[in-house]
Design a protein around this motif. Sequence first.
Motif, mmCIF file in Angstrom:
data_model
loop_
_atom_site.group_PDB
_atom_site.id
_atom_site.type_symbol
_atom_site.label_atom_id
_atom_site.label_comp_id
_atom_site.label_asym_id
_atom_site.label_seq_id
_atom_site.Cartn_x
_atom_site.Cartn_y
_atom_site.Cartn_z
ATOM 1 N N VAL A 151 -16.064 -2.074 89.963
ATOM 2 C CA VAL A 151 -16.750 -1.743 91.205
ATOM 3 C C VAL A 151 -17.972 -2.627 91.363
ATOM 4 O O VAL A 151 -18.275 -3.144 92.438
ATOM 5 N N GLN A 152 -18.691 -2.802 90.262
ATOM 6 C CA GLN A 152 -19.929 -3.581 90.304
ATOM 7 C C GLN A 152 -19.660 -5.059 90.525
ATOM 8 O O GLN A 152 -20.576 -5.813 90.836
ATOM 9 N N LYS A 153 -18.394 -5.466 90.377
ATOM 10 C CA LYS A 153 -18.063 -6.868 90.586
ATOM 11 C C LYS A 153 -17.839 -7.205 92.053
ATOM 12 O O LYS A 153 -17.433 -8.299 92.398
ATOM 13 N N GLY A 154 -18.039 -6.212 92.922
ATOM 14 C CA GLY A 154 -17.976 -6.500 94.352
ATOM 15 C C GLY A 154 -16.638 -6.271 94.990
ATOM 16 O O GLY A 154 -16.269 -6.935 95.961
ATOM 17 N N TYR A 155 -15.854 -5.309 94.493
ATOM 18 C CA TYR A 155 -14.536 -5.047 95.022
ATOM 19 C C TYR A 155 -14.570 -4.255 96.324
ATOM 20 O O TYR A 155 -13.568 -4.109 97.005
ATOM 21 N N ALA A 156 -15.734 -3.751 96.698
ATOM 22 C CA ALA A 156 -15.826 -2.830 97.833
ATOM 23 C C ALA A 156 -15.419 -3.453 99.164
ATOM 24 O O ALA A 156 -15.086 -2.753 100.102
ATOM 25 N N GLY A 157 -15.436 -4.764 99.266
ATOM 26 C CA GLY A 157 -15.207 -5.380 100.553
ATOM 27 C C GLY A 157 -13.757 -5.676 100.898
ATOM 28 O O GLY A 157 -13.482 -6.255 101.946
ATOM 29 N N PHE A 158 -12.815 -5.290 100.040
ATOM 30 C CA PHE A 158 -11.427 -5.667 100.313
ATOM 31 C C PHE A 158 -10.865 -4.924 101.526
ATOM 32 O O PHE A 158 -11.332 -3.855 101.889
ATOM 33 N N THR A 159 -9.873 -5.519 102.155
ATOM 34 C CA THR A 159 -9.259 -4.911 103.345
ATOM 35 C C THR A 159 -8.215 -3.898 102.919
ATOM 36 O O THR A 159 -7.589 -4.026 101.873
ATOM 37 N N PHE A 160 -8.019 -2.896 103.773
ATOM 38 C CA PHE A 160 -7.064 -1.822 103.451
ATOM 39 C C PHE A 160 -6.528 -1.317 104.772
ATOM 40 O O PHE A 160 -7.181 -0.580 105.487
ATOM 41 N N SER A 161 -5.326 -1.727 105.124
ATOM 42 C CA SER A 161 -4.778 -1.409 106.436
ATOM 43 C C SER A 161 -4.212 0.000 106.505
ATOM 44 O O SER A 161 -3.978 0.651 105.482
ATOM 45 N N ASP A 162 -3.979 0.474 107.727
ATOM 46 C CA ASP A 162 -3.334 1.776 107.915
ATOM 47 C C ASP A 162 -1.964 1.793 107.251
ATOM 48 O O ASP A 162 -1.557 2.801 106.662
ATOM 49 N N GLU A 163 -1.238 0.687 107.355
ATOM 50 C CA GLU A 163 0.102 0.613 106.781
ATOM 51 C C GLU A 163 0.049 0.720 105.254
ATOM 52 O O GLU A 163 0.890 1.389 104.641
ATOM 53 N N GLU A 164 -0.924 0.045 104.651
ATOM 54 C CA GLU A 164 -1.065 0.117 103.198
ATOM 55 C C GLU A 164 -1.460 1.529 102.759
ATOM 56 O O GLU A 164 -0.957 2.034 101.749
ATOM 57 N N ALA A 165 -2.345 2.149 103.510
ATOM 58 C CA ALA A 165 -2.756 3.517 103.191
ATOM 59 C C ALA A 165 -1.572 4.469 103.306
ATOM 60 O O ALA A 165 -1.387 5.357 102.465
ATOM 61 N N ALA A 166 -0.748 4.288 104.356
ATOM 62 C CA ALA A 166 0.411 5.149 104.547
ATOM 63 C C ALA A 166 1.419 4.971 103.416
ATOM 64 O O ALA A 166 1.964 5.952 102.896
ATOM 65 N N ALA A 167 1.673 3.726 103.035
ATOM 66 C CA ALA A 167 2.641 3.461 101.965
ATOM 67 C C ALA A 167 2.167 4.067 100.650
ATOM 68 O O ALA A 167 2.958 4.671 99.908
ATOM 69 N N ALA A 225 -5.041 11.398 112.594
ATOM 70 C CA ALA A 225 -5.267 10.639 113.823
ATOM 71 C C ALA A 225 -6.609 9.922 113.816
ATOM 72 O O ALA A 225 -6.736 8.812 114.349
ATOM 73 N N ASN A 226 -7.608 10.530 113.189
ATOM 74 C CA ASN A 226 -8.955 9.941 113.152
ATOM 75 C C ASN A 226 -9.157 8.995 111.978
ATOM 76 O O ASN A 226 -10.281 8.528 111.746
ATOM 77 N N HIS A 227 -8.085 8.724 111.220
ATOM 78 C CA HIS A 227 -8.119 7.803 110.079
ATOM 79 C C HIS A 227 -8.930 8.320 108.897
ATOM 80 O O HIS A 227 -9.226 7.565 107.970
ATOM 81 N N ASP A 228 -9.259 9.593 108.877
ATOM 82 C CA ASP A 228 -9.979 10.146 107.727
ATOM 83 C C ASP A 228 -9.113 10.098 106.477
ATOM 84 O O ASP A 228 -9.612 9.843 105.371
ATOM 85 N N THR A 229 -7.807 10.351 106.645
ATOM 86 C CA THR A 229 -6.909 10.339 105.495
ATOM 87 C C THR A 229 -6.731 8.921 104.956
ATOM 88 O O THR A 229 -6.575 8.722 103.752
ATOM 89 N N ARG A 230 -6.773 7.937 105.844
ATOM 90 C CA ARG A 230 -6.716 6.538 105.394
ATOM 91 C C ARG A 230 -7.934 6.237 104.536
ATOM 92 O O ARG A 230 -7.842 5.640 103.458
ATOM 93 N N ASP A 231 -9.099 6.634 104.994
ATOM 94 C CA ASP A 231 -10.329 6.373 104.253
ATOM 95 C C ASP A 231 -10.324 7.112 102.917
ATOM 96 O O ASP A 231 -10.851 6.607 101.923
ATOM 97 N N ALA A 232 -9.715 8.311 102.890
ATOM 98 C CA ALA A 232 -9.673 9.089 101.654
ATOM 99 C C ALA A 232 -8.796 8.413 100.605
ATOM 100 O O ALA A 232 -9.164 8.332 99.431
ATOM 101 N N VAL A 233 -7.625 7.915 101.022
ATOM 102 C CA VAL A 233 -6.751 7.268 100.050
ATOM 103 C C VAL A 233 -7.338 5.923 99.621
ATOM 104 O O VAL A 233 -7.182 5.500 98.469
ATOM 105 N N LYS A 234 -8.050 5.260 100.508
ATOM 106 C CA LYS A 234 -8.722 4.016 100.142
ATOM 107 C C LYS A 234 -9.755 4.284 99.059
ATOM 108 O O LYS A 234 -9.842 3.548 98.067
ATOM 109 N N ALA A 235 -10.537 5.336 99.232
ATOM 110 C CA ALA A 235 -11.559 5.683 98.240
ATOM 111 C C ALA A 235 -10.906 6.053 96.907
ATOM 112 O O ALA A 235 -11.375 5.655 95.835
#
Length: 277
Positions: A32-48, A136-146
């Motif tokens: 985490v400290q190496k700066g991984y926080a900025g990676f992209t995470f699409s809706d499709e990736e979160a759904a999969a 619908a509000n993408h909260d679940t996407r953000d949760a799986v990303k976290a």
Amino acid sequence: MKTMKLVGLVAVMFTGTVNAQINLGEKALGAVQKGYAGFTFSDEEAAAMSKEAVVKMDAENKVAGPKDAYTIRLNKIFGKHSTENGLNLNYKVYLTKDVNAFATADGSVRVFSGLMDIMDDNELLAVIGHEIGHVANHDTRDAVKAAYKKEALVDAVASQSDKVAKLTDSQYAKIGSAMIDSRHSRQQESEADLYSYDFMKRHKYNVNAVESAFTILAKMNEGTESNFLTRMLSSHPDPKQRAEDAKQRAVADGLYKPYVKKAAVKTTTKKVVKKKK
């Protein structure tokens, strides 16, 4: 089934606490400290990723079969909303006394039989409408990303900082547990509450069931589970206030009237034998 504590309609409207938690070792924290926080995470990736995690959860929990009374009831209540608002939703019942429900980024909605035992159909629709709101509000996407960032941030994955790496079966299982245990923000919860009210209104259901559902939560918070619920609710809007907000929306729309709860619903697979007169 993994042990879940009662949360009674709290975080997803309602989310439970699963004993299996993600273990953030020093290696993961270092990534985490190496700066991984900025990676992209699409809706499709979160759904999969969510779909894989839900497969694991379904395998680890007792799921009501197609002929089970709980499944039949949920089909009747929610079946026509499987393509709600452009979302492709799938739903199942977990057979457990726990009071809970949750949704994930792939559109999976899981309702616990304990929740179905204490709520009538309109109250359940209010709960499920809230869950759809989180999707619908993408909260679940953000949760799986976290959850992914916590579980998968090891050096081997961190070296691919612009990609979402393939996870192991055990990691998917842990992410599934983390999604159930995720805590949405106050703003996310409030927005999902509004989505639930609008869902009920749009489909001409009794919008006052939203207030009723939160009233149930408030009563639980005052009961034997109060200490646990108080800890859970520390980062969420007060259930009494959420009930009042739902009431005021109904008042503003000219739709308010005291909610008359339907007769207590006790789903059962036993046949009722009528006595001969």
